[in-house]
Structure formats: C-alpha cells, structure tokens
Design a protein around this motif. Structure first.
Motif, short mmCIF file in Angstrom:
data_model
loop_
_atom_site.label_atom_id
_atom_site.label_comp_id
_atom_site.label_asym_id
_atom_site.label_seq_id
_atom_site.Cartn_x
_atom_site.Cartn_y
_atom_site.Cartn_z
N ARG A 110 0.84 -1.20 0.00
CA ARG A 110 0.00 0.00 0.00
C ARG A 110 0.88 1.25 0.00
O ARG A 110 0.64 2.19 -0.76
CB ARG A 110 -0.93 0.01 1.21
CG ARG A 110 -1.91 1.18 1.16
CD ARG A 110 -2.93 1.19 2.29
NE ARG A 110 -3.63 -0.08 2.39
CZ ARG A 110 -3.65 -0.84 3.50
NH1 ARG A 110 -3.02 -0.45 4.57
NH2 ARG A 110 -4.30 -1.97 3.53
N SER A 111 1.93 1.26 0.82
CA SER A 111 2.83 2.42 0.84
C SER A 111 3.57 2.57 -0.48
O SER A 111 3.80 3.69 -0.95
CB SER A 111 3.85 2.26 1.97
OG SER A 111 3.21 2.25 3.22
N LEU A 112 3.92 1.47 -1.09
CA LEU A 112 4.67 1.50 -2.34
C LEU A 112 3.83 2.02 -3.51
O LEU A 112 4.38 2.53 -4.48
CB LEU A 112 5.24 0.13 -2.67
CG LEU A 112 6.37 -0.33 -1.75
CD1 LEU A 112 6.65 -1.81 -1.94
CD2 LEU A 112 7.62 0.50 -1.99
N LYS A 113 2.51 1.90 -3.42
CA LYS A 113 1.65 2.38 -4.50
C LYS A 113 1.75 3.89 -4.69
O LYS A 113 1.44 4.42 -5.76
CB LYS A 113 0.20 1.97 -4.25
CG LYS A 113 -0.03 0.50 -4.51
CD LYS A 113 -1.48 0.12 -4.33
CE LYS A 113 -1.65 -1.36 -4.60
NZ LYS A 113 -3.02 -1.79 -4.47
N ALA A 114 2.20 4.59 -3.65
CA ALA A 114 2.33 6.05 -3.75
C ALA A 114 3.57 6.46 -4.55
O ALA A 114 3.72 7.61 -4.88
CB ALA A 114 2.41 6.64 -2.34
N ILE A 115 4.40 5.50 -4.87
CA ILE A 115 5.64 5.78 -5.59
C ILE A 115 5.47 5.36 -7.05
O ILE A 115 5.02 4.25 -7.33
CB ILE A 115 6.82 5.02 -4.97
CG1 ILE A 115 6.97 5.42 -3.50
CG2 ILE A 115 8.10 5.27 -5.73
CD1 ILE A 115 7.91 4.53 -2.73
#
Length: 190
Positions: A110-115
C-alpha cells in the motif's frame, strides 16, 4: 533468487534500500555503487547482531539493522513500520528498492503504490513456511533437496547443492556463490 536486480537503480535525490538477510548481497552491491553524495536510508532485518555484515555506504546514507530474534529486539524493531515511515517521509525525488519475505512485502505494498513505478523496485524474495530462501537454507539446513517443476534436481549438503550451475538451471540467471563471511556457508549473489 532472481531478485529485483535487472532494472537498475535510478538516479535520485534520496534512496531507500530495505530487505532482510536474503537481500544483503544485493543491498551491499547497490550501496557500494551509489554516488558519494547520495542521501537516504537502509533498513535491514536480521536475526541477531552476529548476522550483520560490513557495508560500504556513502556518508549521507544511514544504515539501521533491525533484529527479530528474542533478546535483541528493540522498541523500534518493526521492520515494515520503519520502512513505511521512511517511504512516507521521503522526498518526491527518491528511489526505493525493497526485497524481503512475502508477508513483509505484502504489508508494504500500500505504501509503495504512492511511488511511481520507475522510482521503485520491490519484490518478495521468499515466503515463510518453506525453505525457498536459499541463503537461510545454506546456513541452517544439514541437507537440501532442490526441486524444479516438481522434479528432483539435486540433494545433498549446502556445499554440494548451492552451486552456480544448479542455481542457473533452476532460476535461469547467472548466480555466483561465495563463502559467507561469518560461517563459510555458501552465499549466492547476483
């Protein structure tokens, strides 16, 4: 074993490298190739301080070793939480490289989707519950049975089985093997 290696590290203002002991050879290789002016952080989850390796990193890169074994765990020992905080606090001009166990990888997705995709490389290197982790198997197993597509490829001690020719046949990539600096167990690297 194929790992997130082929796409390469992109130039960035800030770098985040994260993984467990299975990613250590790749993290070491990436860190030593970063520019001397690089800024960022490395998070590595390992069992105990004895599992640490000497890393060559630029002065602007912090390296945090997170211990999971009882008796060594610190208050800030949650690997995924540390990495998530670093992703959230990172500047827009960053590059993120993560390779870890499947559950940790899933927790970070989920955090990586922001990148943006070109600004990150992340993969699960292994899955708990089986000895798909070649490095851990090499250090802790007396005998290793190697299967590929359901067929027996090799069976023997780690030194007999963890060889470049066998790993190349299984994973389809060139893999080197060197002795682990702490205990001499075979340590594959890309």
């Amino acid at each position: 074993m194929s790992g997130p290696c082929g796409l390469g590290i992109k130039p960035a203002g800030h770098y985040l490298l994260a993984g467990d002991e299975t990613a250590l050879p790749a993290i070491a290789r990436i860190a030593e190739r970063l520019p001397a002016s690089a800024l960022g952080a490395i998070f590595i989850e390992i069992d105990t301080p004895e599992d640490r390796l000497l890393l060559t990193v630029p002065p602007g890169i912090s390296c945090q070793w997170i211990y999971r074994r009882e008796g060594y765990v610190s208050a800030d020992a949650d690997f995924t939480a540390q990495v998530e905080r670093s992703i959230a606090a990172g500047p827009m001009d960053h590059f993120v490289w993560i390779a870890t166990e499947f559950a940790a990888y899933q927790a970070l997705r989920r955090s990586l989707k922001a990148i943006a995709k070109p600004r990150s490389i992340s993969v699960p290197y292994w899955r708990a519950g089986g000895r798909h982790d070649v490095n851990t198997a090499a250090r802790f197993c007396d005998e290793i049975i190697v299967l590929h597509s359901g067929q027996l490829v090799a069976r023997g001690t780690p030194d007999e089985v963890i060889r470049p020719d066998i790993l190349r046949a299984i994973y389809g990539i060139d893999v080197g093997v060197m002795p682990h600096p702490k205990d001499g167990a075979p340590l594959p690297f890309i």
